[in-house]
Design a protein around this motif. Structure first.
Motif, PDB file in Angstrom:
ATOM      1  N   THR A  82       0.604 -15.031  27.300  1.00  0.00           N
ATOM      2  CA  THR A  82       2.125 -15.440  27.615  1.00  0.00           C
ATOM      3  C   THR A  82       2.692 -14.186  28.744  1.00  0.00           C
ATOM      4  O   THR A  82       3.576 -14.435  29.898  1.00  0.00           O
ATOM      5  N   GLU A 121       7.478 -21.976  31.748  1.00  0.00           N
ATOM      6  CA  GLU A 121       8.173 -22.129  30.671  1.00  0.00           C
ATOM      7  C   GLU A 121       7.543 -21.729  29.097  1.00  0.00           C
ATOM      8  O   GLU A 121       6.429 -22.971  28.820  1.00  0.00           O
ATOM      9  N   THR A 123       5.870 -20.805  25.140  1.00  0.00           N
ATOM     10  CA  THR A 123       6.235 -20.386  24.154  1.00  0.00           C
ATOM     11  C   THR A 123       4.394 -20.508  23.776  1.00  0.00           C
ATOM     12  O   THR A 123       4.083 -21.390  22.741  1.00  0.00           O
ATOM     13  N   ILE A 125       1.931 -20.317  20.197  1.00  0.00           N
ATOM     14  CA  ILE A 125       2.694 -20.697  18.930  1.00  0.00           C
ATOM     15  C   ILE A 125       1.101 -19.409  18.082  1.00  0.00           C
ATOM     16  O   ILE A 125       1.614 -18.916  17.195  1.00  0.00           O
ATOM     17  N   VAL A 152      -0.113 -23.862  22.182  1.00  0.00           N
ATOM     18  CA  VAL A 152       1.056 -23.388  22.807  1.00  0.00           C
ATOM     19  C   VAL A 152       1.866 -24.133  22.821  1.00  0.00           C
ATOM     20  O   VAL A 152       1.727 -25.565  22.967  1.00  0.00           O
ATOM     21  N   THR A 154       3.902 -25.317  26.247  1.00  0.00           N
ATOM     22  CA  THR A 154       4.079 -24.950  27.750  1.00  0.00           C
ATOM     23  C   THR A 154       5.064 -26.150  28.669  1.00  0.00           C
ATOM     24  O   THR A 154       4.899 -27.374  28.474  1.00  0.00           O
TER      25      THR A 154
END
Length: 198
Positions: A82, A121, A123, A125, A152, A154
């Motif tokens: 992250t 970007e 995220t 998970i 993820v 991405t």
């Protein structure tokens, strides 16, 4: 007669003042800092500190140590992924988790991304699986290789917000093998990522 009483009063006052002065000098001249008893609530804290100071770092990597390591490795994995996905182009939270070489590699990749005008970007998970592949002790250094399976979302975009890679609407499964290292004689319990295997 009155004069004689006045002299006696003066002598008595002088004697009392001299006595008080000598007592104060005796007390103030001898005390050099805090000499009272430690309050009860701090005695237990001091005992714990002494116990911690006397503890020697454990060089055992048994089942219990492996469980604790895997917990920490999952947290480290998420923190690093992250942090790399943040768009300030700096490694901040993950820096203590990376050795110098890995930090430099990550930093160079971020700077290169910034030069191209791209931004990520990501995220995270979660980690589906993390297991120890192998561990080796070389002198005082313990190296542990971990296989990660994570999910993820991405996506990398350019200046015009066009997608360069990835898919913002798709969960991607990633497979990584990372090597963590720690000096087992050190009182510092932290591990560092020293290699990413391909």
């Amino acid at each position: 007669m009155n004069y004689s009483f006045e002299y006696i009063d003066i002598i008595l006052l002088a004697m009392i003042a001299g006595f008080i002065f000598l007592r104060l000098r005796g007390i103030l001249g001898k005390r050099t800092g805090y000499e009272g008893k430690t309050p009860a609530q701090f005695q237990e804290v001091l005992k714990k500190i002494k116990v911690e100071q006397n503890k020697k770092p454990s060089d055992k990597f048994d089942d219990e140590a492996k469980k604790e390591f895997i917990k920490g490795a999952k947290i480290a994995y998420e923190t690093i992924i992250t942090d790399f996905g943040d768009n300030d182009n700096k490694i901040k939270n993950a820096k203590p988790l990376l050795n110098k070489d890995i930090f430099n590699q990550f930093d160079e990749a971020l700077q290169e991304r910034a030069k191209r005008g791209h931004y990520a970007e990501i995220t995270f998970i979660g980690v589906n699986k993390a297991e120890i592949k192998e561990h080796k002790k070389i002198g005082n250094i313990l190296n542990v290789t971990v296989n990660f399976i994570a999910e993820v979302i991405t996506c990398v975009r350019d200046k015009e917000k066009k997608i360069v890679s990835g898919d913002p609407g798709k969960i991607k499964k990633i497979y990584d093998t990372w090597v963590f290292s720690r000096d087992i004689t050190s009182v510092n319990p932290n591990w560092q990522l020293i290699n990413i295997l391909t």
